[in-house]
Design a protein around this motif. Structure first.
Motif, PDB file in Angstrom:
ATOM      1  N   PHE A 144       0.824  -1.199   0.000  1.00  0.00           N
ATOM      2  CA  PHE A 144       0.000   0.000   0.000  1.00  0.00           C
ATOM      3  C   PHE A 144       0.864   1.257   0.000  1.00  0.00           C
ATOM      4  CE2 PHE A 144      -1.894   3.422   2.520  1.00  0.00           C
ATOM      5  CZ  PHE A 144      -3.053   3.667   1.809  1.00  0.00           C
ATOM      6  N   LEU A 145       1.899   1.267   0.820  1.00  0.00           N
ATOM      7  CA  LEU A 145       2.757   2.449   0.907  1.00  0.00           C
ATOM      8  C   LEU A 145       3.555   2.659  -0.379  1.00  0.00           C
ATOM      9  CD1 LEU A 145       4.040   2.174   4.595  1.00  0.00           C
ATOM     10  CD2 LEU A 145       2.072   3.440   3.692  1.00  0.00           C
ATOM     11  N   ALA A 146       3.917   1.570  -1.049  1.00  0.00           N
ATOM     12  CA  ALA A 146       4.599   1.701  -2.341  1.00  0.00           C
ATOM     13  C   ALA A 146       3.677   2.368  -3.350  1.00  0.00           C
ATOM     14  CB  ALA A 146       5.047   0.332  -2.842  1.00  0.00           C
ATOM     15  N   PHE A 147       2.406   1.995  -3.332  1.00  0.00           N
ATOM     16  CA  PHE A 147       1.452   2.644  -4.234  1.00  0.00           C
ATOM     17  C   PHE A 147       1.283   4.110  -3.872  1.00  0.00           C
ATOM     18  CE2 PHE A 147      -2.815   4.097  -5.318  1.00  0.00           C
ATOM     19  CZ  PHE A 147      -2.820   3.877  -6.682  1.00  0.00           C
ATOM     20  N   ILE A 386      -2.227  -0.425 -13.454  1.00  0.00           N
ATOM     21  CA  ILE A 386      -0.885  -0.833 -13.877  1.00  0.00           C
ATOM     22  C   ILE A 386       0.071  -0.880 -12.688  1.00  0.00           C
ATOM     23  CG2 ILE A 386       1.113  -0.148 -15.258  1.00  0.00           C
ATOM     24  CD1 ILE A 386      -0.897   1.047 -17.285  1.00  0.00           C
ATOM     25  N   VAL A 387       0.038   0.159 -11.871  1.00  0.00           N
ATOM     26  CA  VAL A 387       0.938   0.218 -10.713  1.00  0.00           C
ATOM     27  C   VAL A 387       0.623  -0.890  -9.718  1.00  0.00           C
ATOM     28  CG1 VAL A 387       1.676   1.615  -8.739  1.00  0.00           C
ATOM     29  CG2 VAL A 387       1.349   2.690 -10.977  1.00  0.00           C
ATOM     30  N   TRP A 388      -0.669  -1.083  -9.425  1.00  0.00           N
ATOM     31  CA  TRP A 388      -1.054  -2.176  -8.524  1.00  0.00           C
ATOM     32  C   TRP A 388      -0.580  -3.521  -9.067  1.00  0.00           C
ATOM     33  CZ3 TRP A 388      -2.016  -0.947  -3.862  1.00  0.00           C
ATOM     34  CH2 TRP A 388      -2.872   0.087  -3.475  1.00  0.00           C
ATOM     35  N   ALA A 389      -0.730  -3.724 -10.393  1.00  0.00           N
ATOM     36  CA  ALA A 389      -0.328  -4.995 -11.005  1.00  0.00           C
ATOM     37  C   ALA A 389       1.180  -5.209 -10.891  1.00  0.00           C
ATOM     38  CB  ALA A 389      -0.761  -5.032 -12.469  1.00  0.00           C
ATOM     39  N   ILE A 390       1.959  -4.150 -11.076  1.00  0.00           N
ATOM     40  CA  ILE A 390       3.412  -4.264 -10.941  1.00  0.00           C
ATOM     41  C   ILE A 390       3.789  -4.604  -9.499  1.00  0.00           C
ATOM     42  CG2 ILE A 390       5.577  -2.976 -11.016  1.00  0.00           C
ATOM     43  CD1 ILE A 390       4.397  -1.391 -13.381  1.00  0.00           C
ATOM     44  N   ILE A 391       3.171  -3.922  -8.560  1.00  0.00           N
ATOM     45  CA  ILE A 391       3.451  -4.196  -7.143  1.00  0.00           C
ATOM     46  C   ILE A 391       3.057  -5.640  -6.799  1.00  0.00           C
ATOM     47  CG2 ILE A 391       2.864  -3.582  -4.763  1.00  0.00           C
ATOM     48  CD1 ILE A 391       2.425  -0.707  -5.750  1.00  0.00           C
ATOM     49  N   LYS A 392       1.939  -6.084  -7.348  1.00  0.00           N
ATOM     50  CA  LYS A 392       1.486  -7.456  -7.105  1.00  0.00           C
ATOM     51  C   LYS A 392       2.498  -8.466  -7.625  1.00  0.00           C
ATOM     52  CE  LYS A 392      -2.482 -10.533  -7.834  1.00  0.00           C
ATOM     53  NZ  LYS A 392      -3.859 -10.652  -8.421  1.00  0.00           N
TER      54      LYS A 392
END
Length: 426
Positions: A144-147, A386-392
Motif C-alpha cells: 500500500f505504501l509503495a502505491f 498498472i501500478v497495482w499490477a506491478i506491485i502485485k
C-alpha cells in the motif's frame, strides 16, 4: 503611497493566513479518515489502518514536495522553498506596489507561495486517504505504501495539472471543466485508484457466501467512526472554504460565507436522506449509512459550493446521501468489497457532484463536465491498475489467509489496538 502599500501588505497577510488556517483544517481531516476507518474495520486490523493513515500522510507530503507540485503547477519547493507572493518574484511584487496608486488593488489578493503549497499538499493526502479504507483488512502494508509513493508523486499531480493546473492534456485539447474544490479532481481520483486496487485484491475472506449472499462484517468501534465523520465534516469547511483561494474583499468574503453555509447544508441533507433511505430499506436507522450519507453530501457539494442557494445545496447533498446507500448495496452485490464505502462516497457521489455543478453554474457545460470526469477516471484508474499490477508481481499485495485470519495488527505491526480484548489477552 505608504497607505496603499500598507493595504496591499495587509490583504496579502490576511489571504496568506486564511489559506494556512484552511490548510490546517484540511490537515485535520487526516485524523477524521483515521478515526472513521479505525471504527469501521475489525479490532484485529485497527493498528494497521492507523499506521497506514499516518504513513500515507507523511509519504504524500514528501512526494508532493519532491516532484508532485512540479508536475501539477511547476515551481519546485524541495531545495529552496518559496516565501514570496504566489506566482510573483520580489521584483514583480515591487512593481505592483509601485503601480498601486494608479491601478488600485481590486480583486488582487495575492498570498505567500508556501501557503499555496501547504494547502495543495494536504489535498493530495486526502485523495490518498480514500484508498486506505477501501483496501483495508487484506492488503500488505508496504504494498500500500509503495502505491502511495506513485499516487501522490505522479498519478494525482498529473490529472491535477490538467484541471486546476490549466495544462493541456498531452497537448490534444484544453480541458473545459468546472470543479471548485475537487469532487472529481480529489475524491473521484481517490476512488478510482481504490477501485483498481480492490479489483486486483479481491474480497475479504467470508464476505460473500458460496451462493453470492452478502455477509455483513461489522466494524469494531462505531463511536470512533462517528467521531471521524464529525472531524471530516469540520475539516471540510477548510477544504471548500479555502478553495476560494483568498478572503480579502467584500465580494470574496461573502462567497466564503456562502461556501461554509452550503457545505454544512449539504452534509445535513445527505445525513437525513441516508437515514430515511436506510429506514425504508432495512427497517432500521443504520448509523454507518448515516455517516456515509453525511460524507456523501459533503462530496456532492464540493464541486460547486459557492453558487447554489442553501436549499439547492441541501437537495444536492440529499441526493448524494440517498445515492450512496444504493451504491454501497449495488457494489456489494457485484462483490466489490469496500469495508468503509469509500468508492461509493467519493467515487459514485463524486461523479454526481461534478454534474450537479450544472444546476447552479451558468458557465458550466455538460460536455466540459463529462470530458473532465472521463479524463480523471480513465487516467487514474488505468495508471493505478498498472501500478497495482506491478506491485502485485514484485512483492504481492495481499496478506496470506493465515495473516488475514490473525489480523494485520499482529502480523504487520506487532501491536494490538485493544490488547485486553485481543487474541493475546490472558
Amino acid at each position: 503611497m505608504d497607505n496603499l502599500n500598507y493595504i496591499f501588505e495587509l490583504q496579502y497577510a490576511i489571504d496568506t493566513f486564511y489559506f494556512l488556517i484552511c490548510g490546517a483544517l484540511v490537515w485535520w481531516m487526516a485524523a477524521g479518515f483515521a478515526m472513521l476507518e479505525a471504527g469501521l474495520v475489525r479490532s484485529k486490523n485497527t493498528t494497521e489502518i492507523l499506521t497506514k493513515n499516518v504513513a500515507l500522510f507523511a509519504i504524500a507530503c514528501t512526494m508532493y514536495l519532491i516532484c508532485g507540485y512540479e508536475f501539477m503547477y511547476g515551481g519546485g519547493y524541495f531545495l529552496s522553498g518559496v516565501t514570496t507572493v504566489a506566482g510573483m518574484d520580489d521584483a514583480a511584487v515591487a512593481a505592483v506596489l509601485a503601480s498601486s496608486h494608479e491601478s488600485g488593488f481590486g480583486d488582487m489578493g495575492e498570498y505567500a507561495g508556501a501557503s499555496d503549497f501547504f494547502f495543495q499538499v494536504v489535498f493530495v493526502a486526502t485523495s490518498m486517504s480514500i484508498v486506505s479504507g477501501a483496501v483495508a483488512e487484506r492488503m500488505k502494508l508496504f504494498a500500500f505504501l509503495a502505491f502511495a509513493v506513485v499516487m501522490t508523486g505522479f498519478i494525482y499531480p498529473m490529472e491535477g495539472g490538467w484541471t486546476w493546473g490549466g495544462n493541456s492534456v498531452f497537448g490534444l485539447y484544453e480541458l473545459s471543466f468546472s470543479d471548485y474544490a475537487g469532487s472529481g479532481i480529489v475524491h473521484l481520483a481517490g476512488a478510482a485508484a481504490a477501485l483498481a486496487g480492490v479489483l486486483l485484491l479481491g474480497a475479504r475472506k467470508g464476505k460473500y457466501g458460496p451462493n453470492g449472499e452478502v455477509r455483513a462484517i461489522p466494524g469494531a468501534n462505531l463511536p470512533l467512526a462517528a467521531l471521524g465523520t464529525f472531524i471530516l465534516w469540520m475539516g471540510w469547511f477548510g477544504f471548500n472554504g479555502g478553495s476560494t483561494l483568498k478572503l480579502g474583499g467584500i465580494a470574496v468574503a461573502n462567497e466564503v460565507a456562502n461556501v461554509f453555509l452550503n457545505t454544512n447544508a449539504a452534509a445535513a441533507g445527505g445525513a437525513i436522506a441516508a437515514l430515511i433511505v436506510a429506514k425504508i430499506l432495512f427497517k432500521k436507522a443504520d448509523l454507518t449509512m448515516i455517516l456515509n450519507g453525511a460524507l456523501a453530501g459533503l462530496v456532492a457539494i464540493t464541486a460547486e459550493p459557492a453558487d447554489p442557494t442553501p436549499l439547492l445545496s441541501t437537495l444536492i447533498g440529499a441526493a448524494g446521501g440517498a445515492l450512496v446507500v444504493f451504491s454501497i448495496i449495488t457494489l456489494d452485490k457485484l462483490k466489490v468489497d469496500d469495508p468503509v464505502g469509500a468508492i461509493s462516497v467519493h467515487g459514485v457521489v463524486g461523479i454526481w457532484g461534478i454534474f450537479a455543478v450544472l444546476l447552479s453554474d451558468p458557465d458550466a457545460t455538460f460536455m466540459g463536465q463529462l470530458v473532465g470526469t472521463l479524463t480523471i477516471f480513465v487516467w487514474v484508474f488505468v495508471t493505478s491498475l498498472i501500478v497495482w499490477a506491478i506491485i502485485k508481481a514484485v512483492m504481492g499485495i495481499r496478506v496470506s489467509e493465515e495473516e488475514e485470519y490473525v489480523g494485520t495488527d499482529v502480523t504487520d505491526c506487532g501491536l494490538e489496538a485493544y490488547p485486553e480484548f485481543g487474541a493475546s489477552a490472558k
